[in-house]
Scaffold this motif. Structure first.
Motif, PDB file in Angstrom:
ATOM      1  N   UNK A  25       0.710  -1.300   0.086  1.00 58.66           N
ATOM      2  CA  UNK A  25       0.079  -0.076   0.040  1.00 58.66           C
ATOM      3  C   UNK A  25       0.655   1.293   0.028  1.00 58.66           C
ATOM      4  N   UNK A  26       1.797   1.236   0.902  1.00 61.76           N
ATOM      5  CA  UNK A  26       2.572   2.482   1.113  1.00 61.76           C
ATOM      6  C   UNK A  26       3.412   2.900  -0.352  1.00 61.76           C
ATOM      7  N   UNK A  27       4.244   1.826  -0.560  1.00 59.97           N
ATOM      8  CA  UNK A  27       5.098   2.349  -1.754  1.00 59.97           C
ATOM      9  C   UNK A  27       4.382   2.429  -3.253  1.00 59.97           C
ATOM     10  N   UNK A  28       3.397   1.702  -3.530  1.00 57.95           N
ATOM     11  CA  UNK A  28       2.487   2.071  -4.593  1.00 57.95           C
ATOM     12  C   UNK A  28       1.831   3.440  -4.518  1.00 57.95           C
ATOM     13  N   UNK A  29       1.700   3.689  -3.458  1.00 59.66           N
ATOM     14  CA  UNK A  29       1.020   5.198  -3.382  1.00 59.66           C
ATOM     15  C   UNK A  29       2.091   6.324  -3.246  1.00 59.66           C
ATOM     16  N   UNK A 112      -5.344   2.633   2.540  1.00 58.75           N
ATOM     17  CA  UNK A 112      -5.111   0.955   2.859  1.00 58.75           C
ATOM     18  C   UNK A 112      -4.061   0.883   3.961  1.00 58.75           C
ATOM     19  N   UNK A 113      -3.031   1.673   3.512  1.00 58.66           N
ATOM     20  CA  UNK A 113      -1.775   1.561   4.489  1.00 58.66           C
ATOM     21  C   UNK A 113      -1.922   1.995   5.665  1.00 58.66           C
ATOM     22  N   UNK A 114      -2.750   3.323   5.970  1.00 58.30           N
ATOM     23  CA  UNK A 114      -3.099   3.589   7.228  1.00 58.30           C
ATOM     24  C   UNK A 114      -4.058   2.931   8.071  1.00 58.30           C
ATOM     25  N   UNK A 115      -5.004   2.190   7.514  1.00 55.30           N
ATOM     26  CA  UNK A 115      -5.738   1.207   8.304  1.00 55.30           C
ATOM     27  C   UNK A 115      -4.974  -0.053   8.736  1.00 55.30           C
ATOM     28  N   UNK A 116      -4.427  -0.581   7.796  1.00 52.70           N
ATOM     29  CA  UNK A 116      -3.672  -1.732   8.072  1.00 52.70           C
ATOM     30  C   UNK A 116      -2.556  -2.005   8.756  1.00 52.70           C
ATOM     31  N   UNK A 117      -1.685  -0.729   8.810  1.00 53.01           N
ATOM     32  CA  UNK A 117      -0.395  -0.481   9.394  1.00 53.01           C
ATOM     33  C   UNK A 117      -0.921  -0.223  10.796  1.00 53.01           C
ATOM     34  N   UNK A 118      -2.003   0.362  10.996  1.00 49.93           N
ATOM     35  CA  UNK A 118      -2.394   0.604  12.488  1.00 49.93           C
ATOM     36  C   UNK A 118      -2.723  -0.461  13.182  1.00 49.93           C
ATOM     37  N   UNK A 119      -3.222  -1.705  12.601  1.00 52.33           N
ATOM     38  CA  UNK A 119      -3.569  -2.540  13.286  1.00 52.33           C
ATOM     39  C   UNK A 119      -2.185  -3.339  13.850  1.00 52.33           C
ATOM     40  N   UNK A 180      -0.169  11.097   7.485  1.00 51.88           N
ATOM     41  CA  UNK A 180       0.444  11.065   8.563  1.00 51.88           C
ATOM     42  C   UNK A 180      -0.547  11.542   9.788  1.00 51.88           C
ATOM     43  N   UNK A 181      -1.492  12.647   9.711  1.00 51.37           N
ATOM     44  CA  UNK A 181      -2.267  12.813  10.744  1.00 51.37           C
ATOM     45  C   UNK A 181      -3.292  11.784  10.762  1.00 51.37           C
ATOM     46  N   UNK A 182      -3.758  11.295   9.691  1.00 53.29           N
ATOM     47  CA  UNK A 182      -4.802  10.233   9.704  1.00 53.29           C
ATOM     48  C   UNK A 182      -4.289   9.019  10.553  1.00 53.29           C
ATOM     49  N   UNK A 183      -2.987   8.663  10.438  1.00 59.53           N
ATOM     50  CA  UNK A 183      -2.243   7.524  10.888  1.00 59.53           C
ATOM     51  C   UNK A 183      -2.387   7.650  12.371  1.00 59.53           C
ATOM     52  N   UNK A 184      -2.037   9.063  12.770  1.00 61.22           N
ATOM     53  CA  UNK A 184      -2.265   8.996  14.464  1.00 61.22           C
ATOM     54  C   UNK A 184      -3.381   8.949  14.968  1.00 61.22           C
ATOM     55  N   UNK A 185      -4.350   9.158  14.281  1.00 64.83           N
ATOM     56  CA  UNK A 185      -5.923   9.255  14.773  1.00 64.83           C
ATOM     57  C   UNK A 185      -6.126   7.606  14.808  1.00 64.83           C
ATOM     58  N   UNK A 186      -5.728   7.198  13.833  1.00 66.70           N
ATOM     59  CA  UNK A 186      -6.483   5.712  13.644  1.00 66.70           C
ATOM     60  C   UNK A 186      -5.735   5.028  14.658  1.00 66.70           C
ATOM     61  N   UNK A 187      -4.498   5.023  14.758  1.00 64.60           N
ATOM     62  CA  UNK A 187      -3.616   4.244  15.837  1.00 64.60           C
ATOM     63  C   UNK A 187      -4.134   4.429  17.192  1.00 64.60           C
ATOM     64  N   UNK A 188      -4.384   5.717  17.568  1.00 66.64           N
ATOM     65  CA  UNK A 188      -5.053   6.163  18.949  1.00 66.64           C
ATOM     66  C   UNK A 188      -6.091   5.396  19.080  1.00 66.64           C
ATOM     67  N   UNK A 189      -7.201   5.133  17.918  1.00 74.64           N
ATOM     68  CA  UNK A 189      -8.513   4.661  17.961  1.00 74.64           C
ATOM     69  C   UNK A 189      -8.191   2.866  18.163  1.00 74.64           C
ATOM     70  N   UNK A 190      -7.270   2.505  17.825  1.00 74.77           N
ATOM     71  CA  UNK A 190      -6.907   0.969  17.817  1.00 74.77           C
ATOM     72  C   UNK A 190      -6.497   0.636  19.362  1.00 74.77           C
TER      73      UNK A 190
END
Length: 278
Positions: A25-29, A112-119, A180-190
Motif C-alpha cells: 500500500x505505502x510504496x505504490x502510493x 489502505x496503508x493507514x488502516x492496515x499498518x495501524x492494526x 500522517x495525521x490520519x495515521x495518528x488518529x487511527x492508531x490512537x483509536x485501535x
C-alpha cells in the motif's frame, strides 16, 4: 507454549502486517506517511539500493544511536521488530518484484496503508513494543528536547511527510501529510479500543448477590463504598468494578435478569494503575 515464545510469534505476526502495509500500500502510493520506510522510499530515488536495504540501514543506525543516548530504553522487542521489518520487505521484493498497486489509486493505497499498518502497530504498542524507526527518533527528541512523546512522534512523522516534496509532486505531499495525521488518529483509536474498560458503579438491594457474582463468576475485583441518598439520607452500599467488554456484558445481563431495579452508572476507563488489592 512459553510466554516468551508466544510474544515473539505475536510480534512477528504484527510486524508482518506492517511490512504488508508498507509494501502493498505505502510504496505504490508513493506517500511518505510517518515511517522510516516512507523515508527509505524517498532516499531510494538518490541511493541505488532497494527500499528494504535502506530501511534496514536506517533502523540499525537508529538502534545504535538509541542505545548510545537512551541506553536500556531500547530492549529486545524494539531490536527484534526493527530488524524483522526490512527482512519481511526483502521477502516481498523477492516474491513480488513487479508489484504495482491493489487499487490503482494513490489515495486508496494511502488509506489502505493507514488502516492496515495501524492494526500491526496497535498490537505492538499493547505489548509494550514498537516497530522502531520513527519511535526511536521520537524518544530521542522527547529526552533531549523535552517534548511530549506524542508531539515528538507527530513532529518526526510530519518531517518525513514533508520531505516527499524533494521527490514527488504536490499531490503526493498533501497525501503524505494528511495520511500522517490520519495515521495518528487511527492508531490512537485501535490502541484505546484494545485497552478500554468500563467502570461500573452499582447500588442494589441485592448487594451481596451482586458482589458474589462480580468476584466469583466474572472473576473481577471490586471496591465497596458507603453512599448516602440525598432525598431520605438513607445509607446504602455502592459496589464499583472495572471490567472489560465481555465481563461488562455478562454483568449487565445478570443484573437485568436478577435485579432490574438496581441503580447503575457506567464510565469508560482508558488507563488504570494498580497499587493494592482490596
Amino acid at each position: 507454549m512459553s510466554k516468551q515464545v508466544k510474544e515473539i510469534l505475536v510480534m512477528s505476526f504484527a510486524t508482518a502486517i506492517i511490512a504488508f502495509a508498507v509494501y502493498f500500500f505505502l510504496i505504490p502510493s508513493h506517500a511518505s506517511i510517518s515511517s522510516v520506510s516512507g523515508l527509505a522510499m524517498i532516499l531510494s530515488n538518490f541511493i541505488p539500493l532497494k527500499i528494504s536495504a535502506i530501511t534496514m540501514i536506517l533502523n540499525v543506525v537508529l538502534l545504535i544511536v538509541g542505545f548510545i543516548f537512551c541506553g536500556k530504553d531500547f530492549g529486545f522487542k524494539t531490536v527484534y521488530t526493527s530488524i524483522l521489518l526490512p527482512v519481511y520487505l526483502a521477502v516481498f521484493e523477492l516474491i513480488f518484484p513487479e508489484f504495482k498497486s491493489f487499487t490503482g489509486s494513490d489515495v486508496l493505497d494511502a488509506a489502505g496503508y493507514v488502516f492496515s499498518v495501524s492494526i500491526g502497530l496497535a498490537i505492538l504498542f499493547n505489548m509494550n513494543a514498537s516497530s522502531g524507526g520513527i519511535d526511536i527518533v521520537a524518544k530521542l527528541m522527547s529526552k533531549y528536547l523535552h517534548m511530549d512523546l506524542g508531539v515528538a512522534m507527530s513532529f518526526a512523522g510530519m518531517v518525513v511527510a514533508l520531505s516527499s516534496a524533494t521527490v514527488y509532486d504536490s499531490r503526493t505531499v498533501v497525501i503524505s501529510v494528511l495520511g500522517t495525521y490520519l495515521n495518528g488518529i487511527v492508531i490512537d483509536h485501535f490502541v484505546m479500543q484494545q485497552s478500554l474498560k468500563k467502570r461500573v458503579c452499582i447500588v442494589s438491594e441485592h448487594f451481596e448477590e451482586v458482589r458474589k457474582f462480580i468476584i466469583e463468576d466474572i472473576h473481577s475485583g471490586a471496591t465497596v463504598y458507603e453512599a448516602i441518598g440525598a432525598y431520605n439520607m438513607e445509607t446504602k452500599r455502592e459496589i464499583i468494578a472495572v471490567v472489560d467488554k465481555n465481563e461488562y456484558q455478562k454483568l449487565m445481563s445478570w443484573i437485568e435478569k436478577n435485579d432490574p431495579h438496581a441503580f447503575i452508572t457506567v464510565y469508560n476507563v482508558s488507563a488504570m494503575r494498580y497499587r493494592v488489592k482490596i
